[in-house]
Design an enzyme around this catalytic site. Structure first.
Site, mmCIF file in Angstrom:
data_model
loop_
_atom_site.group_PDB
_atom_site.id
_atom_site.type_symbol
_atom_site.label_atom_id
_atom_site.label_comp_id
_atom_site.label_asym_id
_atom_site.label_seq_id
_atom_site.Cartn_x
_atom_site.Cartn_y
_atom_site.Cartn_z
ATOM 1 N N GLY A 167 0.743 -1.175 0.136
ATOM 2 C CA GLY A 167 0.050 -0.043 0.167
ATOM 3 C C GLY A 167 0.866 1.120 -0.113
ATOM 4 N N THR A 225 3.363 4.354 -1.006
ATOM 5 C CA THR A 225 3.150 4.990 -2.199
ATOM 6 C C THR A 225 4.595 5.437 -2.257
ATOM 7 O OG1 THR A 225 2.209 6.711 -1.194
ATOM 8 C CG2 THR A 225 0.738 5.337 -2.559
ATOM 9 N N ALA A 279 -2.197 2.282 -5.823
ATOM 10 C CA ALA A 279 -2.049 3.952 -5.342
ATOM 11 C C ALA A 279 -3.092 4.082 -4.152
ATOM 12 C CB ALA A 279 -2.238 4.628 -6.531
ATOM 13 N N ASN A 280 -4.247 3.205 -4.421
ATOM 14 C CA ASN A 280 -5.289 3.357 -3.437
ATOM 15 C C ASN A 280 -6.010 2.011 -3.128
ATOM 16 O OD1 ASN A 280 -7.969 4.154 -2.052
ATOM 17 N ND2 ASN A 280 -7.020 6.547 -2.347
ATOM 18 N N PHE A 281 -6.024 1.605 -2.099
ATOM 19 C CA PHE A 281 -6.924 0.281 -1.854
ATOM 20 C C PHE A 281 -8.271 0.348 -1.506
ATOM 21 C CE2 PHE A 281 -2.554 -1.784 -1.561
ATOM 22 C CZ PHE A 281 -2.877 -3.055 -2.215
ATOM 23 N N HIS A 325 -4.547 16.092 1.201
ATOM 24 C CA HIS A 325 -4.318 15.345 2.350
ATOM 25 C C HIS A 325 -3.866 16.085 3.654
ATOM 26 C CE1 HIS A 325 -4.233 12.400 -0.903
ATOM 27 N NE2 HIS A 325 -4.630 11.486 0.044
ATOM 28 N N LYS A 371 1.707 13.884 5.524
ATOM 29 C CA LYS A 371 1.869 12.933 4.322
ATOM 30 C C LYS A 371 3.329 13.396 3.669
ATOM 31 C CE LYS A 371 -0.158 11.159 -0.018
ATOM 32 N NZ LYS A 371 0.294 9.963 0.463
ATOM 33 N N GLY A 393 -0.097 9.399 -4.687
ATOM 34 C CA GLY A 393 -0.087 8.244 -5.754
ATOM 35 C C GLY A 393 -1.497 7.985 -6.289
ATOM 36 N N THR A 394 -2.228 8.495 -5.375
ATOM 37 C CA THR A 394 -3.914 8.485 -6.155
ATOM 38 C C THR A 394 -4.188 9.579 -7.295
ATOM 39 O OG1 THR A 394 -4.792 7.403 -4.106
ATOM 40 C CG2 THR A 394 -6.454 8.562 -5.535
#
Ligand SMILES: NC(=O)c1ccc[n+]([C@@H]2O[C@H](COP(=O)([O-])OP(=O)(O)OC[C@H]3O[C@@H](n4cnc5c(N)ncnc54)[C@H](OP(=O)(O)O)[C@@H]3O)[C@@H](O)[C@H]2O)c1
Length: 228
Positions: free
Chosen positions: A77, A79, A103-105, A135, A139, A145-146
């Site tokens: 997960g 990034t 990039a996003n689960f 965000h 971060k 990444g998303t």
């Protein structure tokens, strides 16, 4: 399953909760237990089915390489390493292990990806577009990444080779907000995904680990989440 979870941070701790709810056996390793990949030697990984990584961009490549050397499946997960995707894909294929990254689960974000892919047609009809992402202040990577994933999939879906500009904001404790704005002389289209908690990421990652059991190959979650 026997899972090793790397990272006891904001997301990792929720992955631990979801894994316990789903009756998996979990070993946890934070930065202290994993100095120089101490938790990832073939001996420490004996009996582990899959390693889940929610750590930090500076550490994740070493984790991936150590797990591949030990022949272990991985769900990543973390990034900030996707410029190395091609090299890692080759390593996974050479080692014959199973690997899911995202990039996003979150399932909601993956639905949002489909909406963005569909809306990308606008770029062939005189629309201009922008991506905004917001965000929390801690971060470490920007753009997210998303946001980069949205940029790539809209470029590929539109066939224009045009990368939409991404604007990043870092403030307060925002979990993750992504917007796509498309604008023509006639109208404006807004697409927005606003994560209320990190729970969605954790659920997706644990479901990905379950899906990966017994599989080999290199998978992007956005291509397989509909099979979960
Ligand atoms: N793909 C997704 O769906 C998704 C969703 C959310 C977040 N993420 C990404 O996941 C990563 C983690 O996010 P987060 O918000 O949970 O961050 P976080 O709260 O900062 O947690 C990161 C954790 O990783 C630990 N860590 C650092 N190096 C390590 C190592 N070598 N071995 C083991 N643990 C190590 C840290 O431990 P210490 O506290 O002991 O230093 C910390 O607890 C980021 O890259 C973020 O962008 C991805």
């Amino acid at each position: 399953m026997n899972l090793l979870l790397l990272g006891r941070g904001k997301t990792g701790s929720l992955v631990a909760e979801v894994a316990a709810e789903r009756k998996h056996v979990l070993v946890l390793a934070g930065a202290k237990e994993n100095i120089a990949c101490a938790a990832l030697t073939p001996e420490s990984l004996r009996g582990i089915d899959t390693v889940i990584d929610f750590t930090a961009p500076h550490a994740v490549i070493a984790h991936i390489e150590a797990c591949l050397r030990a022949g272990k499946n991985m769900v990543v997960g973390t990034t900030g390493w996707h410029r190395e995707l091609d090299r890692i894909r080759k390593l996974v294929e050479e080692q014959g292990t199973g690997f899911v990254y995202a990039a996003n689960f979150s399932i909601g974000v993956n639905l949002f990806f489909d909406a963005a892919r569909s809306a990308a047609t606008a770029l062939r009809h005189n629309y201009s577009g922008q991506i905004f992402e917001r965000h929390h202040a801690h971060k470490k990577d920007a753009p997210s990444g998303t946001a980069i994933a949205i940029q790539r999939l809209m470029r590929d879906a539109s066939g224009t080779r045009e990368d939409l500009e991404i604007t990043s904001f870092r403030e307060g404790e925002v979990v993750g907000l992504h917007e796509v704005v498309l604008e023509s002389a006639a109208d404006r289209i807004y697409l927005c995904h606003d994560a209320k908690s990190r729970r969605g990421f954790a659920e997706g990652a644990v479901l990905a680990a379950e899906w990966l059991a017994g599989k080999k190959g290199f998978y992007d979650f956005k291509d397989v989440w509909r099979e979960l």
